[in-house]
Design a protein around this motif. Structure first.
Motif, short mmCIF file in Angstrom:
data_model
loop_
_atom_site.label_atom_id
_atom_site.label_comp_id
_atom_site.label_asym_id
_atom_site.label_seq_id
_atom_site.Cartn_x
_atom_site.Cartn_y
_atom_site.Cartn_z
N ARG A 125 0.79 -1.23 0.00
CA ARG A 125 0.00 0.00 0.00
C ARG A 125 0.82 1.29 0.00
NH1 ARG A 125 -2.44 -4.12 1.79
NH2 ARG A 125 -4.71 -4.39 1.69
N GLU A 168 -2.40 -0.08 -6.05
CA GLU A 168 -3.01 0.71 -7.12
C GLU A 168 -3.01 -0.06 -8.43
OE1 GLU A 168 -2.30 5.29 -6.91
OE2 GLU A 168 -0.50 4.33 -6.09
N LYS A 207 -6.97 1.80 -7.38
CA LYS A 207 -7.19 2.87 -6.42
C LYS A 207 -6.13 2.78 -5.34
CE LYS A 207 -10.48 0.14 -3.69
NZ LYS A 207 -11.85 0.09 -3.12
N SER A 208 -5.90 3.88 -4.65
CA SER A 208 -4.87 3.90 -3.62
C SER A 208 -5.38 3.21 -2.36
CB SER A 208 -4.48 5.36 -3.28
OG SER A 208 -5.61 6.07 -2.82
N GLY A 209 -4.44 2.61 -1.62
CA GLY A 209 -4.80 1.93 -0.38
C GLY A 209 -4.60 2.83 0.83
N ASN A 210 -5.52 2.75 1.77
CA ASN A 210 -5.44 3.55 2.99
C ASN A 210 -4.78 2.75 4.11
OD1 ASN A 210 -6.81 5.77 1.83
ND2 ASN A 210 -8.78 4.77 2.21
N VAL A 211 -3.88 3.40 4.84
CA VAL A 211 -3.22 2.78 5.98
C VAL A 211 -3.42 3.68 7.19
CG1 VAL A 211 -1.02 2.04 6.98
CG2 VAL A 211 -1.48 1.63 4.56
N MET A 212 -3.96 3.11 8.26
CA MET A 212 -4.18 3.88 9.48
C MET A 212 -2.85 4.31 10.09
SD MET A 212 -7.44 4.22 10.26
CE MET A 212 -7.52 4.40 12.03
#
Length: 235
Positions: free
Chosen positions: A173, A185, A190-195
């Motif tokens: 990610r 991606e 689509k872009s990946g979200n990382v907390m």
């Protein structure tokens, strides 16, 4: 006196249209001789990386096979024909045998096997680079955890076993390739979200509801963050 093996230059042919997965083992350890056994995989076109800590090399029942099948699904290839490329090491052959049995061999759902020459790591450079990336990210997570808690974390500690999978999660990610995209991606579009939570950080998590009537009980508890499930996004 100056002879060399055939070079392993990149193919200039059009893409074959089949996803190609490569697997190998790595053994990061400490100065006391303790060694983790980590299975690493990578999909060639998207660059998606897989890693999981296993008890030992070779076939270990459904656990390792199920984790590999989850990786196929994460890359979008739960069904369909795929290629698995490995070296000729017996331990990897056992793993591939398990994967073929689990996936079946029906038309449109075949598992094609490719083997690289013996003692020729350059022939499977895709997974070699994946191993380097996972080992480096595991070191990052371990050093960051030790810095935060102000103590040494032995390689034999149970929390270290979780670092491999979270390392692959982060690489997919956040690591940007030459094309300006991450592996996630390329795979999902689509872009990946990382907390913004560090590995091993103390967090509050919401408990699952067991009794609807127990509304006076606490809904949240303290826990230690050790990663996320790639497909569902659950922590």
């Amino acid at each position: 006196a100056k002879g060399k093996d055939l070079d392993h230059r990149k193919s200039v042919r059009e893409d074959r249209g089949l996803p190609e997965f490569s697997f190998d083992y790595c053994f990061p350890g400490d100065e006391f001789g303790y060694r983790l056994t980590i299975l690493v995989g990578r999909e060639r076109v998207t660059g998606m990386t897989f890693a999981t800590t296993v008890p030992e090399k070779g076939s270990k029942g459904k656990f390792v096979a199920d984790r590999c099948l989850d990786f196929f699904a994460e890359c979008g290839f739960r069904t369909g024909d795929i290629v698995i490329k490995t070296d000729q090491e017996p331990a990897i052959k056992l793993l591939v045998k398990d994967l073929v049995e689990e996936r079946g061999n029906e038309p449109g759902h075949k598992t094609l096997i490719e083997e690289s020459p013996v003692q020729s790591s350059g022939s499977n450079g895709v997974v070699e680079r994946a191993v380097q990336g996972v080992e480096g990210q595991v070191r990052v997570l371990k050093l960051a955890l030790e810095e935060r808690i102000g103590a040494k974390v032995p390689a034999s500690h149970c929390i270290v076993a979780f670092m491999a999978e979270y390392s692959a999660y982060l690489l997919n990610r956040l690591e940007v390739g030459k094309d300006g995209k991450t592996a996630w991606e390329r795979s999902r579009g689509k872009s990946g979200n990382v907390m913004g939570i560090e590995f091993g950080e103390k967090v509050m998590y919401k408990k699952k509801k067991r009794d609807k009537g127990a509304k006076i009980e606490a809904r949240w508890e303290k826990g230690i963050f050790v990663g996320a499930r790639p497909c569902s996004g659950e922590f």
